[in-house]
Design an enzyme around this catalytic site. Structure first.
Site, PDB file in Angstrom:
ATOM      1  N   LYS A 116      73.249  91.330 -83.807  1.00 45.27           N
ATOM      2  CA  LYS A 116      73.397  92.587 -84.551  1.00 45.27           C
ATOM      3  C   LYS A 116      74.453  92.439 -85.646  1.00 45.27           C
ATOM      4  O   LYS A 116      74.329  93.014 -86.719  1.00 45.27           O
ATOM      5  CB  LYS A 116      73.745  93.722 -83.596  1.00 45.27           C
ATOM      6  CG  LYS A 116      72.554  94.266 -82.819  1.00 45.27           C
ATOM      7  CD  LYS A 116      72.947  95.479 -81.996  1.00 45.27           C
ATOM      8  CE  LYS A 116      71.730  96.190 -81.425  1.00 45.27           C
ATOM      9  NZ  LYS A 116      70.904  95.345 -80.570  1.00 45.27           N
ATOM     10  N   LYS A 158      78.140  98.662 -79.712  1.00 48.01           N
ATOM     11  CA  LYS A 158      76.895  97.939 -79.463  1.00 48.01           C
ATOM     12  C   LYS A 158      77.168  96.473 -79.176  1.00 48.01           C
ATOM     13  O   LYS A 158      78.012  95.846 -79.826  1.00 48.01           O
ATOM     14  CB  LYS A 158      75.956  98.040 -80.676  1.00 48.01           C
ATOM     15  CG  LYS A 158      75.408  99.423 -80.932  1.00 48.01           C
ATOM     16  CD  LYS A 158      74.398  99.406 -82.080  1.00 48.01           C
ATOM     17  CE  LYS A 158      73.789 100.770 -82.310  1.00 48.01           C
ATOM     18  NZ  LYS A 158      72.787 100.740 -83.410  1.00 48.01           N
ATOM     19  N   GLY A 164      67.530  97.106 -75.875  1.00 44.36           N
ATOM     20  CA  GLY A 164      67.109  97.944 -74.757  1.00 44.36           C
ATOM     21  C   GLY A 164      68.181  98.885 -74.250  1.00 44.36           C
ATOM     22  O   GLY A 164      68.093  99.383 -73.131  1.00 44.36           O
ATOM     23  N   HIS A 208      63.921 107.784 -85.016  1.00 44.52           N
ATOM     24  CA  HIS A 208      63.842 106.327 -84.875  1.00 44.52           C
ATOM     25  C   HIS A 208      62.515 105.911 -85.498  1.00 44.52           C
ATOM     26  O   HIS A 208      61.458 106.102 -84.902  1.00 44.52           O
ATOM     27  CB  HIS A 208      63.910 105.935 -83.399  1.00 44.52           C
ATOM     28  CG  HIS A 208      63.961 104.457 -83.169  1.00 44.52           C
ATOM     29  ND1 HIS A 208      65.028 103.824 -82.569  1.00 44.52           N
ATOM     30  CD2 HIS A 208      63.085 103.483 -83.471  1.00 44.52           C
ATOM     31  CE1 HIS A 208      64.794 102.526 -82.505  1.00 44.52           C
ATOM     32  NE2 HIS A 208      63.613 102.291 -83.040  1.00 44.52           N
ATOM     33  N   ARG A 292      59.074  89.744 -83.195  1.00 43.50           N
ATOM     34  CA  ARG A 292      57.929  89.538 -82.310  1.00 43.50           C
ATOM     35  C   ARG A 292      56.943  90.667 -82.534  1.00 43.50           C
ATOM     36  O   ARG A 292      57.191  91.583 -83.324  1.00 43.50           O
ATOM     37  CB  ARG A 292      58.385  89.545 -80.849  1.00 43.50           C
ATOM     38  CG  ARG A 292      59.178  90.807 -80.504  1.00 43.50           C
ATOM     39  CD  ARG A 292      59.489  90.932 -79.033  1.00 43.50           C
ATOM     40  NE  ARG A 292      60.471  91.959 -78.751  1.00 43.50           N
ATOM     41  CZ  ARG A 292      60.234  93.254 -78.703  1.00 43.50           C
ATOM     42  NH1 ARG A 292      59.014  93.705 -78.969  1.00 43.50           N
ATOM     43  NH2 ARG A 292      61.182  94.118 -78.413  1.00 43.50           N
TER      44      ARG A 292
END
Length: 661
Positions: A116, A158, A164, A208, A292
């Site tokens: 991140k 974070k 997740g 989101h 992915r």
């Protein structure tokens, strides 16, 4: 030309990838653990190789075993699916070193976007908007506390390597910062092996929104619209839809172009998803890039008419993208929900057990992606998702109606699921108005009926009585003469219900204490019960085996146990003292020892199942008289873990001493 594809995954994504690969002429190879030896994805593939025991670390995360399976079967390419090794740069590199084509992005892009901190810095340099915050390299707790003063509150902690929701904390004031930093570090270290943290200004009640991007080896990159994934629980997506009801054409273009910039900035290849937070003023900020195929990719496929796995395979073969940006069109609306074996009324605790029935409801515009079937066992070793239920419609309302009907008509018995919860979400007025944000469940759903234990109605008890009367061969009661009153004892999650049942001329009268109901024109057959109640004809599905009966009506499932011929229960005001495993899983901590006093509700054991920790608590006050498990043990549901005996009162103690004397 690539000819044989190994899918390094399991469940619904393995089935989904295998089916597209097979349609394109590829031979396919499945890999499986001991727990998945009879799984659907194994049967779907041309060949299959065992890669280890049920534990994830020894099977689906065992890169050496997977690469050996590719060597033994002669596979020339590997599709990682999602989860497991799909975003593992080391695995992508190992595939290349073994002469295998990895159906995914370059290892360097996976590694960059897996951090991140580094990805956020790269996005800033590429001109992609990011949330204001602090991304110092391996910053100490003290440095984070100082940086927080400049950012202001509320803020998010974070894990740099996270995902997740793990290693993530929302902090509202300075007094709570230090403790939350310590907890986030510990969780990040345990989950990802990396305790590096970053800080971000909290965007409150955002949308989101994620953009599906694709890039090839020829310098081309496109975006295929957006997906709205705002409805989340514990940072896990519950509902995904495309397009977003909140996004305007102008915002779609701006976010799409930013996502393409992100892909080009890291020399991306294949399918990827750039996730953004969007505030109420439609300002958007880069959140992360998933390197992915996403779980929710079907909604994009349904509105674009494209097969994204086919695109992945084409790009892996070195072909250019099938379409350029101007050729991509969005048509209609699609909504997806994730059907899980979990109990919303018990804090979404994962459920294990045998699937006695799984019959998805199909129809116009409905797509079911699943890797399970009737008779399968849901184990504690993997994510408890049973299926993805997706609906397409020419309008959002049509897609929503179709999805709600598909959820209500899908039959799933044997384990508790979130089916009723999902139906309530899709039917909610706030969702219907397109106004759901990431705060939707907390603000609008805490008191929803789907979040509490189901209260059995006399109508449902009468339906159960009708089925049991029929299946036990008591058809002599279907006559014009008034039948003898027959007692019936039915068990449910609430306890035992003592009924009095009368049958006459295809009608049924059921009494429960002072309540009474009569059902008319009852017709039973092939797992379906039709009846008239208050002048309206209804139908419900049922499944009866042994002493167990499942009823499904009005979007809800109810399970009964026929206790008519069982001995009466002995009432007890206290628990049994026998503390049992709530599900199959691994013991990660035992918090008590023999002789230790405990109170009802104290946590005695921590059980890990399906990536979550579950506390197992004492059901009465007393003293531990037996500990039958230890850290690291694999246990089965209902296995005895700890025994607690009641402590004697002073009067009882004195009496016991007198007896001994």
């Amino acid at each position: 030309m690539l000819k044989k594809l190994l899918v390094a995954n399991r469940g619904e994504i393995a089935v989904r990838v295998i089916r597209t690969a097979r349609s394109l002429g590829y031979r396919t190879v499945a890999v499986y653990s001991d727990a998945d030896a009879n799984a659907l994805h194994v049967d779907e593939a041309d060949e299959a190789v065992r890669i280890g025991p049920a534990q994830v670390a020894a099977s689906y995360l065992n890169a050496d075993a997977i690469l050996d399976a590719a060597r033994r079967t002669g596979a020339d390419c590997v599709h990682p699916g999602y989860g497991f090794l799909s975003e593992n740069a080391g695995f992508a590199t190992a595939c290349a070193d073994a002469g295998l084509v990895f159906v995914g992005p370059p290892a360097a892009a996976i590694e960059l976007m897996g951090s991140k901190r580094r990805s956020k810095i790269a996005m800033q340099e590429a001109g992609v908007p990011v949330v204001p915050g602090f991304e110092g390299d391996n910053a100490s707790d003290e440095r984070l506390i100082i940086a927080a003063k400049d950012i202001g509150y509320p803020l998010m902690i974070k894990a740099s390597a996270g995902g997740g929701g793990r290693g993530m904390r929302l902090v509202h004031n300075e007094g709570a910062l230090a403790d939350n930093i310590a907890r986030a570090r510990s969780e990040a270290k345990q989950s990802f092996g990396d305790d590096e943290l970053i800080l971000e200004k909290a965007v409150m009640e955002p949308r989101h929104i994620e953009i599906q991007v694709f890039a090839d080896n020829h310098g081309h990159a496109v975006y295929l619209g957006e997906r709205d994934c705002s409805i989340q629980r514990r940072h896990q997506k519950v509902v995904e839809e495309a397009p977003s009801p909140f996004v305007t054409p102008e915002l779609r273009q701006a976010m799409g172009e930013a996502a393409v910039k992100a892909a080009l900035a890291c020399n991306y290849r294949g399918a990827g998803t750039v996730e953004f937070l969007v505030d109420q003023e439609r300002n958007f900020y880069f959140l992360e890039m998933n390197t992915r195929l996403q779980v929710e990719h079907p909604v994009t496929e349904l509105i674009t008419g494209q097969d994204l796995v086919a695109w992945q395979l084409a790009v892996a073969e070195g072909e250019p993208l099938p379409l350029n940006q101007d050729q991509i069109r969005l048509n209609g609306h699609a909504i997806e929900v994730r059907l899980y074996a979990e109990d919303p009324a018990s804090q979404f605790t994962p459920q294990t057990g045998r699937l006695e029935r799984f019959e998805p409801a199909l129809g116009d515009g409905i797509r079911i992606d699943s890797g399970i079937r009737t008779g399968d066992t849901i184990t504690p070793h993997y994510d408890p998702m049973l299926a993805k239920v997706i609906a397409w419609g020419s309008t959002r309302s049509e897609a929503r109606r179709r999805l709600l009907r598909a959820l209500e008509d899908t039959q799933v018995n044997g384990v508790v699921t979130n089916r009723y919860f999902l139906g309530r979400v899709i039917g909610h007025d706030v969702f219907g108005a397109g106004e759901a944000t990431t705060a939707f469940l907390a603000q609008h759903f805490a008191d929803d009926p789907s979040m509490t234990a189901t209260t059995v109605s006399i109508r449902e008890l009468a339906l159960a009585a009708a089925v049991l009367s029929h299946d036990h061969g008591h058809t002599e009661g279907w006559s014009n003469a008034l039948a003898t009153v027959i007692p019936l004892r039915l068990g449910s999650d609430e306890g035992t219900h003592e009924l009095l049942v009368q049958r006459r001329n295809k009608s049924l009268r059921v009494s429960l204490d002072e309540d009474q109901i009569e059902l008319a024109d009852i017709r039973i057959g092939e797992g379906q019960l039709c009846y008239i109640d208050n002048g309206v004809r209804h139908r419900c599905h049922y499944q009866h085996y042994g002493d167990h009966l499942y009823l499904q009506l009005s979007g809800q499932s109810v399970r009964f146990t026929d206790r008519t011929h069982q001995p009466p229960e002995v009432d007890s005001l206290t628990g049994t003292g026998k503390v049992l495993a709530t599900m199959d899983g691994a013991i990660i901590d035992v918090l008590v020892e023999e002789g230790q006093p405990v109170r009802q509700g104290d946590v005695l054991v921590i059980l890990e199942a399906m990536k979550m920790e579950h506390p197992v608590k004492a059901d009465r006050d007393g003293r531990v008289c037996g500990v039958h498990t230890a850290q690291g043990d694999q246990v089965r549901r209902q296995q005895l873990l700890v025994e607690v005996e009641p402590e004697l009162t002073t009067h009882e103690t004195d009496a016991a001493k007198e007896t001994e004397q």
